[in-house]
Structures are given as C-alpha cells and as structure tokens.
Scaffold this motif. Sequence first.
Motif, PDB file in Angstrom:
ATOM      1  N   GLU A   1      54.057  16.324  28.414  1.00  0.00           N
ATOM      2  CA  GLU A   1      54.715  16.772  27.218  1.00  0.00           C
ATOM      3  C   GLU A   1      54.171  16.118  25.963  1.00  0.00           C
TER       4      GLU A   1
ATOM      5  N   GLU B   1      59.988  18.945  33.852  1.00  0.00           N
ATOM      6  CA  GLU B   1      59.243  17.768  34.702  1.00  0.00           C
ATOM      7  C   GLU B   1      58.879  18.333  35.999  1.00  0.00           C
TER       8      GLU B   1
ATOM      9  N   PHE C   1      62.379  10.169  33.599  1.00  0.00           N
ATOM     10  CA  PHE C   1      62.697  11.601  33.799  1.00  0.00           C
ATOM     11  C   PHE C   1      61.863  11.757  34.938  1.00  0.00           C
TER      12      PHE C   1
ATOM     13  N   HIS D   1      70.497  14.526  22.296  1.00  0.00           N
ATOM     14  CA  HIS D   1      69.700  13.482  21.634  1.00  0.00           C
ATOM     15  C   HIS D   1      69.871  13.689  19.734  1.00  0.00           C
ATOM     16  N   ARG D   2      70.118  14.851  19.780  1.00  0.00           N
ATOM     17  CA  ARG D   2      69.977  14.730  18.194  1.00  0.00           C
ATOM     18  C   ARG D   2      71.776  15.299  17.887  1.00  0.00           C
TER      19      ARG D   2
ATOM     20  N   GLY E   1      70.868  12.005  26.756  1.00  0.00           N
ATOM     21  CA  GLY E   1      69.407  12.083  26.172  1.00  0.00           C
ATOM     22  C   GLY E   1      68.471  12.812  27.186  1.00  0.00           C
TER      23      GLY E   1
ATOM     24  N   GLN F   1      67.095  15.818  28.490  1.00  0.00           N
ATOM     25  CA  GLN F   1      67.109  17.270  28.179  1.00  0.00           C
ATOM     26  C   GLN F   1      67.664  18.397  29.035  1.00  0.00           C
TER      27      GLN F   1
ATOM     28  N   GLY G   1      68.594  22.497  22.449  1.00  0.00           N
ATOM     29  CA  GLY G   1      67.295  23.052  21.448  1.00  0.00           C
ATOM     30  C   GLY G   1      66.565  24.213  22.300  1.00  0.00           C
ATOM     31  N   ASP G   2      65.474  24.669  21.457  1.00  0.00           N
ATOM     32  CA  ASP G   2      64.662  25.543  21.947  1.00  0.00           C
ATOM     33  C   ASP G   2      63.895  24.947  23.128  1.00  0.00           C
ATOM     34  N   GLY G   3      63.271  23.745  22.840  1.00  0.00           N
ATOM     35  CA  GLY G   3      62.619  23.016  23.948  1.00  0.00           C
ATOM     36  C   GLY G   3      63.102  22.757  25.456  1.00  0.00           C
ATOM     37  N   THR G   4      64.504  22.668  25.157  1.00  0.00           N
ATOM     38  CA  THR G   4      65.356  22.451  26.239  1.00  0.00           C
ATOM     39  C   THR G   4      65.496  23.567  27.183  1.00  0.00           C
TER      40      THR G   4
ATOM     41  N   ASN H   1      65.162  25.034  16.240  1.00  0.00           N
ATOM     42  CA  ASN H   1      64.481  24.524  15.104  1.00  0.00           C
ATOM     43  C   ASN H   1      62.924  24.579  14.968  1.00  0.00           C
TER      44      ASN H   1
ATOM     45  N   TRP I   1      60.572  23.640  16.598  1.00  0.00           N
ATOM     46  CA  TRP I   1      59.771  22.757  17.129  1.00  0.00           C
ATOM     47  C   TRP I   1      60.547  21.813  18.250  1.00  0.00           C
ATOM     48  N   ALA I   2      59.863  21.343  19.233  1.00  0.00           N
ATOM     49  CA  ALA I   2      60.234  20.367  20.174  1.00  0.00           C
ATOM     50  C   ALA I   2      59.422  19.100  20.113  1.00  0.00           C
ATOM     51  N   GLN I   3      59.937  18.046  19.596  1.00  0.00           N
ATOM     52  CA  GLN I   3      59.118  17.095  19.407  1.00  0.00           C
ATOM     53  C   GLN I   3      57.940  17.497  18.601  1.00  0.00           C
TER      54      GLN I   3
HETATM   55  C1  TPP Z   1      64.304  15.702  30.673  1.00  0.00           C
HETATM   56  C2  TPP Z   1      63.584  15.435  29.354  1.00  0.00           C
HETATM   57  N1  TPP Z   1      62.520  15.224  29.153  1.00  0.00           N
HETATM   58  C3  TPP Z   1      61.859  14.980  28.011  1.00  0.00           C
HETATM   59  C4  TPP Z   1      62.571  14.373  26.935  1.00  0.00           C
HETATM   60  C5  TPP Z   1      61.689  13.900  25.880  1.00  0.00           C
HETATM   61  N2  TPP Z   1      62.148  14.552  24.580  1.00  0.00           N
HETATM   62  C6  TPP Z   1      63.464  13.954  23.709  1.00  0.00           C
HETATM   63  S1  TPP Z   1      63.627  15.305  22.507  1.00  0.00           S
HETATM   64  C7  TPP Z   1      62.497  16.119  22.993  1.00  0.00           C
HETATM   65  C8  TPP Z   1      62.062  17.621  22.443  1.00  0.00           C
HETATM   66  C9  TPP Z   1      63.547  18.469  22.495  1.00  0.00           C
HETATM   67  O1  TPP Z   1      63.056  19.674  21.747  1.00  0.00           O
HETATM   68  P1  TPP Z   1      64.404  20.772  21.468  1.00  0.00           P
HETATM   69  O2  TPP Z   1      65.152  21.141  22.802  1.00  0.00           O
HETATM   70  O3  TPP Z   1      63.900  22.054  21.011  1.00  0.00           O
HETATM   71  O4  TPP Z   1      65.325  19.922  20.578  1.00  0.00           O
HETATM   72  P2  TPP Z   1      65.104  19.303  19.233  1.00  0.00           P
HETATM   73  O5  TPP Z   1      64.546  17.940  19.335  1.00  0.00           O
HETATM   74  O6  TPP Z   1      63.969  20.266  18.431  1.00  0.00           O
HETATM   75  O7  TPP Z   1      66.270  19.262  18.625  1.00  0.00           O
HETATM   76  C10 TPP Z   1      61.735  15.636  24.013  1.00  0.00           C
HETATM   77  C11 TPP Z   1      60.565  16.331  24.838  1.00  0.00           C
HETATM   78  C12 TPP Z   1      63.730  13.997  27.454  1.00  0.00           C
HETATM   79  N3  TPP Z   1      64.676  13.600  26.404  1.00  0.00           N
HETATM   80  N4  TPP Z   1      64.516  14.550  28.392  1.00  0.00           N
END
Ligand code: TPP
Lengths: 333, 333, 304, 304
Positions: A26, A57, A83, C65-66, C111, C113, C141-144, C171, C173-175
């Motif tokens: 990632e 993952e 993770f 997390h956000r 925290g 995802q 989030g989109d990345g989730t 948003n 972006w994911a990270q």
């Molecule tokens: C299972 C897992 N993998 C990786 C992470 C690390 N991580 C924290 S925030 C994030 C990006 C999340 O992106 P998104 O879902 O789009 O939410 P945003 O941060 O954009 O609000 C990542 C990869 C995590 N917290 N949990």
Amino acid sequence: MSTVVKSLNRAMHELLEDPRVVFLGEDILDPYGGAFKVAKGLSTQFPERVITTPIAEAGFVGIAAGMAMRGMRPIVEIMFGDFLMLTADQILNHIAKYRWMYNDQVEVPIVIRAAMGGRRGYGPTHSQSVEKHFLGMPGIVILAPSPFHDPGSLLKTATLDDSRPVLFIENKLMYSRALKNEADGNCGDFSIRKTDSEYTTVSLSYDTFQSADVTIVAYGGMAELAVEAAEMLMIEEEIFAEVIIPSSIKPLDYDPIIASLERSQKLVVCEEASKAAGWGSEVISRITKDHFGLLKSAPQHVGALEFPIANTVTLEEKILPQVKDIFDAAISK
Amino acid sequence: MSTVVKSLNRAMHELLEDPRVVFLGEDILDPYGGAFKVAKGLSTQFPERVITTPIAEAGFVGIAAGMAMRGMRPIVEIMFGDFLMLTADQILNHIAKYRWMYNDQVEVPIVIRAAMGGRRGYGPTHSQSVEKHFLGMPGIVILAPSPFHDPGSLLKTATLDDSRPVLFIENKLMYSRALKNEADGNCGDFSIRKTDSEYTTVSLSYDTFQSADVTIVAYGGMAELAVEAAEMLMIEEEIFAEVIIPSSIKPLDYDPIIASLERSQKLVVCEEASKAAGWGSEVISRITKDHFGLLKSAPQHVGALEFPIANTVTLEEKILPQVKDIFDAAISK
Amino acid sequence: MSKNDTFQEKLYRQMFLIRHFEERLLELFSEGAFFGTTHCYIGQEANAVAIINQLTDKDIVFSNHRCHGHFLTYSDKPELLYGELMGRSTGVVGGRGGSQHICYNNFYTNGIQGGIMPAATGMAFAEKIKKSGAIATVFIGDGTLGQGVVYESLNMASLWDVPVLVVVENNRWAQSSRVENELAGSMVKRGEAFGIDSGEIDSTDAEELYAHFTPIIEKVRREQRPHFEVIHTYRLCHHSKSDDARPKDEVERYRENEPLPKMRERLKASTAEAIESDVKKRIAEAIAWAREQPFPELQKTELV
Amino acid sequence: MSKNDTFQEKLYRQMFLIRHFEERLLELFSEGAFFGTTHCYIGQEANAVAIINQLTDKDIVFSNHRCHGHFLTYSDKPELLYGELMGRSTGVVGGRGGSQHICYNNFYTNGIQGGIMPAATGMAFAEKIKKSGAIATVFIGDGTLGQGVVYESLNMASLWDVPVLVVVENNRWAQSSRVENELAGSMVKRGEAFGIDSGEIDSTDAEELYAHFTPIIEKVRREQRPHFEVIHTYRLCHHSKSDDARPKDEVERYRENEPLPKMRERLKASTAEAIESDVKKRIAEAIAWAREQPFPELQKTELV
Ligand SMILES: Cc1ncc(C[n+]2csc(CCOP(=O)(O)OP(=O)(O)O)c2C)c(N)n1
Ligand SMILES: Cc1ncc(C[n+]2csc(CCOP(=O)(O)OP(=O)(O)O)c2C)c(N)n1
Ligand SMILES: [Mg+2]
Ligand SMILES: [Mg+2]
C-alpha cells in the motif's frame, strides 16, 4: 552513516534488478515511497514491478503467493504489521501449506515485510508486534532484523536464496537507527560473535565469552534495549551479561543461547509483544524441555503487559517493556 | 446416555429461550442442523434468532460482535475451526480490544464456537487446532469442554454470565463421546476433584490425591487420550498419574496443576496442535518461570509434529499425538 | 452550539468548529502536545454535519480513522477530543484509544479499514431485533472499498434487511494513492450488486447534502433496509500529519469548492464573525481545559 | 480418451468418466476404502468439459473442494485421483492433500472457500509479467461469493488487467443452504461492479457451454483482462458424502436436465455404449491400480 531503513532500501533496489522480483504494498509509489520510506525511489526506477495495491491485505498477500508459485520472487509490504491478522488465513491455510500439502511439487518463495512495534503513540491497532500469532505455523520462516545484523543482506537472502515463505518483521523505531559497526571482533565495548549461517545470530559479551552472569536473548526492536540493559548491569551492578540477538526467530538457532547459558546459567528472554503465549514462552519452554538442569534460577521473561497498547504515553510506557524491566529481570534471584 | 453433542445441543435450546441470545453460523438451519449437529432443532424452535449465514466468517463474526456491543448475547458457530483464521483480525483488532480501548464503556459478550481437531481424514485445512494462534491475545477467554466437564453448562456460563469474548473450542471427535459420570468423588477408577470456579478444572488421581508419579495436563480432545495413557501407565508400569483437565485454557488456573506437581514433580503437557509455540509451550514456560525448582526432570510436551495434517491415515496418525506418545513422555527420564 | 442559531448558522457553526479544532490541532502538534498521529477532515466537514444532524439520539454512528468531524458533530465536545489526543484520563476514552479508537454514547470508531463494517451492521441488526427504532450509519472512505469484509457486510445487511446507512466519503485519495489506483469499476455499483439501494452525490454544500440525505435516512428507518451512498468530496489537508505529495494545482482547484465559504456567504458577515469568535473562544477553552487534565494511571489487573 | 472420438464423443466420454468415477467412489466409500469426505460433481460435468478442453497446456486451472470433474478433465488420470482419495503415496499429491488439496502440473485446488481467488489471480498476473501467454481459470461456487477476498481479488484483477477467467458454478445450493439464503442482489453484477466483463448462461448442455466459452476464453487471452462468468447449473448429488436435505421434487426436476443424457442422445447408441464400457473398464483398472499402491511414510524432518 547507514541506518536500518537505508540498508533495506538499498537492498530493495538491488533486489528489483532481478526480473523475478516484484514488490507489492500500500502506498509504495514515489514520491510517497511507503509509510516508512523503505520503498523510496523504487517505483521510479522499476515502474513495472513496483505495484501499489488497494487496501486489501488478504488479497494482495494471496496474489503475491500465486506469483511466487509461478516462478516470481514477490516481496510484500504490510504498512502496519497489525494488519497481518487480515492475512492469517492466507498465511496458515494457503502459503504455509502449499509446498508440503502438494507433495513438494511447488514452492512459495514470498517475503512479507511488516512494520511492527509501538512507542510512537499510534494506539492499539497500529503498535502491536503480532508475529507471535504466526510462530506456531509449520512451514514459514520469521526473520527479524536489528541494527546488529545487516538488514538489507538478510532481506536479499530471504528473497533470492530461500524458497520458503518468510515473514520479515521490521520494528518501526528501529528504521532510523544506525547500523552497529563491528571491527576486530568488537562491537562497541562488547566482543561480538556471529554464527556462520544464512540467518546469523549475534552474540555480544563483555568478557570475550569467558564468563557471564546472565544471558539476555532479544530480537528486533528489543535488541538495543537489551544491550542498554547489559551496559547498565555492568556499570551499576558489575554484572556481566551476554546478549544474544537472533535474526531468525523461527526457526531459532538454540546453539548460541545454550553456549552462553553454559557460562551464565541464567536466562532472560525479551520481546515487545505481551508475554502470554509469546516468543519468549516458546524459547523458555524449549530450553527447559531440551536442556533441563542448565538453568540455576528461574528463567525470566520480559515483555508487554496483557493490555492493548494504549495511545497515551503514560500508559504505553507502562505496558511496553523497558530497559529497566530487562535490568530487573537480570538481577532477580 | 448423554454425549457432548447432546449436552451442547440441549444448552443451545435453553440459551435461546433468552431473547438476548442469537445464533449465527453456516448451514445451521433444520433439517441440516449444522455440520456437526449441535444446531439440530434450533431453527425450528427459534426461527427468528437462528440465522444461517453466507460463507463469510470475518463478516458474521464481526456482525455478531456488533450485536454483542448492543446488548445481545450472540453465539457464533465456525463450521471448521480452521476457518477461524479468517476472523483473526476481527478477534484481535476489534473484539478483544473494544472493551479496554474504549475505556471500559462497552462489553463484547460474544461466544464463538469452533469445531477443531483431526483424526477424521479431513485433510490439511479441515483438521487443525488453531486455538494456539489466539492464546496470546489480551482480552479473550478460550474454553475447551471435554467429556469430563459438562459442556452444555460451560456454554451457558460463557454465554450468559461472562461479559468477555469467549472462543469455545469443540473437538470434533469428542462430539459423540459419552459424558463421564462422577459419583462419590470417583470417575471410573479415578478419584476426581473439581475446582470451585465458573470454568472448572478436573483433576483425576489413582491414589486419592495422596501421591503421584507424573502430572499429565490435557484439554479438549486430548483429555481422553491422557486418561487412557494414565490407565496404561498404571497397568503396564505401575506408575501413578494424575490427569488435570482444565475447561478454560485461557486464563488457565495453575493451582490444580501446581498442587499435583507438588506430589509428582514431573510434568507432561498435551495438546493436539503442533508443539511449536503451542499451549504447552506457554504452560511449561509459566510453570518454570513461576515455580522454578518444582520439577525434578525435564517437562514433557506432547503434540503434533510440525507438518500440515495430512489426509491419509498413515501420515495423519504419525503427525497427530497418540496415547503412546503421552505414555512415552510420562515414562521418560 | 447556540440555541438561537438558524439552520444555516448551525451548520456553519459546526463546520467551523471542526475546521478550527483541526487547524489548532495541527498547529499544536509541532509543540509536542499530542501523541502519535492524526487524520484531519479539512474539506469534508459538510458530510458530517449534513448526515449526523439528522440522526436521533438512539441512532448509532460508526466512524473510522478520520473521525474528528463525525465526533464533533455527534458530541459537540471538543474538549473531550483534545483531551483524548493529549492522552489525558478525561479524554473521550481516557487516553487509551487516541484519535482512531474512540467511543462516546452511540458513537464508535476503529482504525482498521473496513473492519468496522460488520460491527456497524451487527449493531443496526441488534437494534432492529430489539425494535428500538435506531439505525446505524457507518462512514468509510473510497480506499476502504478495497477491503473484502465490506462486501461480506453488504451481502448480509441486504440479506437480513439491516437498517444500516453506508456512507462512502470519496475524497479521491487514499493516503497517497489516487482512487484510480485503488478502485476498479464503479463505487455505486458496488452497493447495487448486493441488491442495496445505492446512489451518489458530488457536493461540498452542507445544505444540499442535508436535503439529499433526508429521504435516505428516512427510508432506511422506514424500510428497515440498508442503503449505500457515495459522496464525492475532497480532502484539503494531509492524509495524516505531514504526508501530502498530491499535485498542488489539483488541491488548489478543489480548494475553490470548500464547504465553509459556501455556507458562510449565505450568512450575514457579522453573524459569521460572531460564530467564528464564539467557536474560537470555545476551542481555546477546550485546549486550556485539556491541558490541565491528568494523565491516566495503569490499572493493576492485566486482562486475561 | 480415444484419439478417434468425434467432438461430441469426446465430451460424452469425459463426462461419463467423471460420472462413473464418482458413482464408483460413492459406492466404495461405504467399504471404507477412502478417507475423510469428498464432494461430488454429479450434474455439473458439462461445465468442466466445456471450459477445460479449451485451455492450453500452459494455462492454469484453480479449483476448489468440488474438484473431481475439473481434475479428471484436466488430467485424464482417474487412477491418480483414486490413489489420492485412498491415501496412497502415488496419489496426485501422495496422500497428503486428499480430495480438496491437489496439484498436478498447472492444476491446483484448496478447500478454503474463496481463498483460492487471490492465488489464481496472482498466478495469471505472473504469467502475464512473464509473457508466457498463459491465462488462469478459477472455479468457485455460488456460496463462495459470500467471501470478501473474492472481491479484493476481482478489484485487483481488474485494476491490473490480469488475464483470469472466474467461473461461478451456481448449483443453487451451498452445502445445505439455498442460494437465496446466501446471496443478495445479482451474481453477474458482482463482477460488473468491478469493471469486469461479466455474463451468465443457464445450461447443462456441454456443447452449448463450449460454444459460449470459446469467445470468452479467446478474449481473456487476447485482451489480457479478467472475465467473470456465471453458469447456472445444479448439483444432483449430496454436498459431500451423505448430507442432502433438499426437497426431493426439486432434485428430480433438475434431474431431467442432466448433462449426460443430453449429450448421449446425440451419439449413436452403439457408440455411446462402447464409450461407456471403455470408461467402465478404465475406471475398474484405475481402482484396481490404486488399491495396490503403497501408503506413504512420513519423512523425518519436520518443517520449520
Ligand atoms: C486494514 C488497514 N490497512 C491499511 C491501513 C492504513 N491506512 C490508514 S488510512 C488509509 C487510507 C484510507 O483511505 P480512504 O478509505 O479513502 O479514507 P481517507 O483516508 O481518504 O479518509 C490507509 C491505507 C489501515 N488503517 N487499515
Ligand atoms: C472459508 C470456508 N468456509 C466454509 C467452508 C465449508 N464449506 C465447504 S463447501 C461449502 C459450500 C460451498 O458452496 P458453493 O460455493 O456454492 O460451492 P458448492 O459446494 O455448491 O460447489 C462450505 C460452506 C469452507 N470450506 N471454507
Ligand atoms: Mg479517501
Ligand atoms: Mg453451490
């Protein structure tokens, strides 16, 4: 000055020269270069084989395993080692099993790098050392570099020369630490010995391996704490400690530990995870089972308390093992 | 004659009378009634709170956890315990953590029942005892009924009286075994003692707890094998064994083990999983750490060899621990 | 929050509270007043206020997390969150969880995802069985959308008629990863594929979002079925404290679309200023309060 | 397999091999000749022959617990599978894996539902990187669509243009569960949501299925992209050895749709009979061979 992260990053660059090596994880693309920067520069130099993944993952570890079974040498980065639990099924029921279960017809030469450990205030789901949950899985190797080893060369051996699946545990605090230099059989004030094996164990002694009062075994992020404790023991108590630092915690080479225990007869095993069913439990149990009578006092186990790792520093400090805990264990009767 | 499966099934019926209890798992509806038939009759009697799930172990364990956090008392069935690995993240990073991490504002009173163990020729992914990978997680309880306990009443206590998350390990071979009856302090040829706690530990002695030559500790599917070994030891070697059978393997009540070791000074710990980093490692390590000097010979560990569990009987028999292995460990010097 | 606020004033006050809370947080981080890391919500404030204001006291919110924006809208307690971020015993969860792991009444975060999806679904399911009338809203989030457990949860939520509202805050972006590198196909279809009513809206206008979600929330409650809604938005701050490698011009382009000015221009300038100085005072007091709070002690008994 | 078979004869011969293999297997199970459990493919034979016959030697097949039909079509080695099921050292994987866990050339199976999806995807990805021209086909069941890792894999297969063909054999039941109790929404949309070409066919006609898959396989190879195809079919046997609680009339209704008679009636009766007696002879020989094979010994060194 080289550091752990520099050593790993350089090794990754060298490894990716091999067309069989592919790197997945990632947020590993430049300019970001991975959460802990081990990936810096890689995607610029090897855009085709550095593949940033979705947050999945289990999926990308499993995909890498499939690639490994078809002749590639994948390296996977797990951003926070916590993770890894998401990949537990892929590791136990797929990756660890394929070779033997398929009657040795396949190999799964995957390396899964994972950033572990606390002391950065990242809180309960981003601070753990979860390797203990994987110790009991037949078929996988678990490596844990430290500044006393050459982390990059360990990674290279694991990736190119080892056909077994490898978990590669990188303590987060350790990334920025300077590699410990060794000259003329010495490392700082210690004499140093290294076993002559692919994944070397480092032994440190204050007394040129002549005598010792206690044997302290520690890996990864605990290695430097153990050495600090050894220094304190020397200065404050005139206790001669030997510190044994394996780079492979599974399988573990017991020879250097036993050699030291023959001098000290006192054992302290350290890990950052909570003690229950930890690596130290396995080490202590193995030594008592196989070398009963070698110890002259109760073996000591230093590790975290049985709590999640709190976010706030006052709690995190108490929960995680400190130098003082190793010191106390070493002087315990 | 009551059997383990009957005892559990009856308890499930009683538990579902409580409107807070909900039962989730794969293929648990009548007429099928679950892969090992613990669920028989439940969906007919309690159609609303017996919920058959898709094949989504992480998801439905997590859903049950959410229900637990909102006042329900969910019981989840994992068809083959091997699949628990899919829920490892849900258990470690969610279920085990919420209570403490949220400053004791919530509870997660979930019971996760899982059918474990081999000896049925189900092969590498359907025969394991994976509870060892969960032993080191702060915040969860792991129970393992045996025919020497009352499995149903354990399940009831875990579901209604315990506010902590519980893994409930059911050995597959054990399901059809008759419950062991106890009368006047005896169980078969043994004297029996039970600790006075919610999750009782059973101790069996040939000599009314006067003297003993060896203490054999075993849980779940290994309990009957340990008892058979004790009988063999008596008949063939005139060795008096005490067998200690905990129903809670985490936390483990060490008192009855220590009490027995004070008589025997010899320890044999048995488990069906492979020995590396197993439950036995933890038990042996804890006893050596906390009761150094109690043992007069090397502690013995009986468990599976470090292989996947093969499908074919010739290999499975060699890989899994047998009565003879316990016997040999007990007579070892 | 002021009782006399009009609807627009209230939304602006809440968004400004979130924004100012985080701006001060980022400033104070450099001082070392805080622990670990933190994920700010700057640019996405409209989502939290548009949705959470429409929930009842009994309803459940599961965030990630956000979570600052969601928490502050839910609780209106900036001092508790500062306390938590400073690791104090009177913080939201006594310093144990930190910014990603909090719980307050019916508000939860974690925290990992995606891992929150089943719990949120289970909570809503429990409330349905208990006939409490409560629903759950879960923010991801989109990345989730990369995580498999999200789909396991959608499947069961749909099969079992669970009243859970899944809000995807895209948003973009994911990270450090662009959504295009993370996500194939269509977000909305990811919900639809599971037989769940799904929709999307591209907006940073709190009022527009509010109106958009009114019938959705009402429907989830009435029909006792899940709903999946994507909000296309933008994160204007770093991912966490100091990691932003996005193209500057892209960020600047989205900055024109900020939710706060959009709402501010609907208020009288003097009203807006009054709200801002009110909030600043509250925030200053919250920080001062949190700074005075004690650090927690470790309880003696270890867990099993 | 006979070199002189026509296309139709070949398909029938293969299907009859699978069928007769399993019928004998079920008969012999009661004798105790086999270990553990087994999952038969009776009723689904047309799928295996329609697809696997169109793959090249280099192509990869990843199958699941219900793998006899796939394996026999792939390998044409009934004796090796009998050997495996009898736990012999000369079985497909020397008795170690048993029916759910075999590997033969580029053919693999595992017994964890869904867990095979990432490996199959990774294998196809590796072949693409190596430019070998090989593609991978992975077989999963309707129930397996419950597993999250399936969607993680679909997402990455689509993002990374992986030449993997995902075949969902919807036999309308997952163990004892009706598909309606397992699966919400639409199967085909589950693929489409990830931007993957997806389709479906309801057929037990091997020729029709063959023709249906010709352009699909060709496209996966040419476009180097994933494809997701659902075959609606039916399982006519137990889930494993002895567990069938489905309504009898439902099973009987689907029995009218059996793949074998459909193909048989296109052959001359005498040809069909010749094929059947040929296959029966092979199967008898395979069983006899397997029975003579030794049991494996345990190697000495334990794994790390
Ligand atoms: C299972 C897992 N993998 C990786 C992470 C690390 N991580 C924290 S925030 C994030 C990006 C999340 O992106 P998104 O879902 O789009 O939410 P945003 O941060 O954009 O609000 C990542 C990869 C995590 N917290 N949990
Ligand atoms: C992860 C996992 N969960 C549960 C099982 C137990 N199991 C084996 S087959 C099966 C049903 C599979 O249904 P489907 O995917 O439709 O395939 P079919 O058996 O119908 O061919 C189940 C639940 C398993 N093998 N793996
Ligand atoms: Mg995002
Ligand atoms: Mg099916």
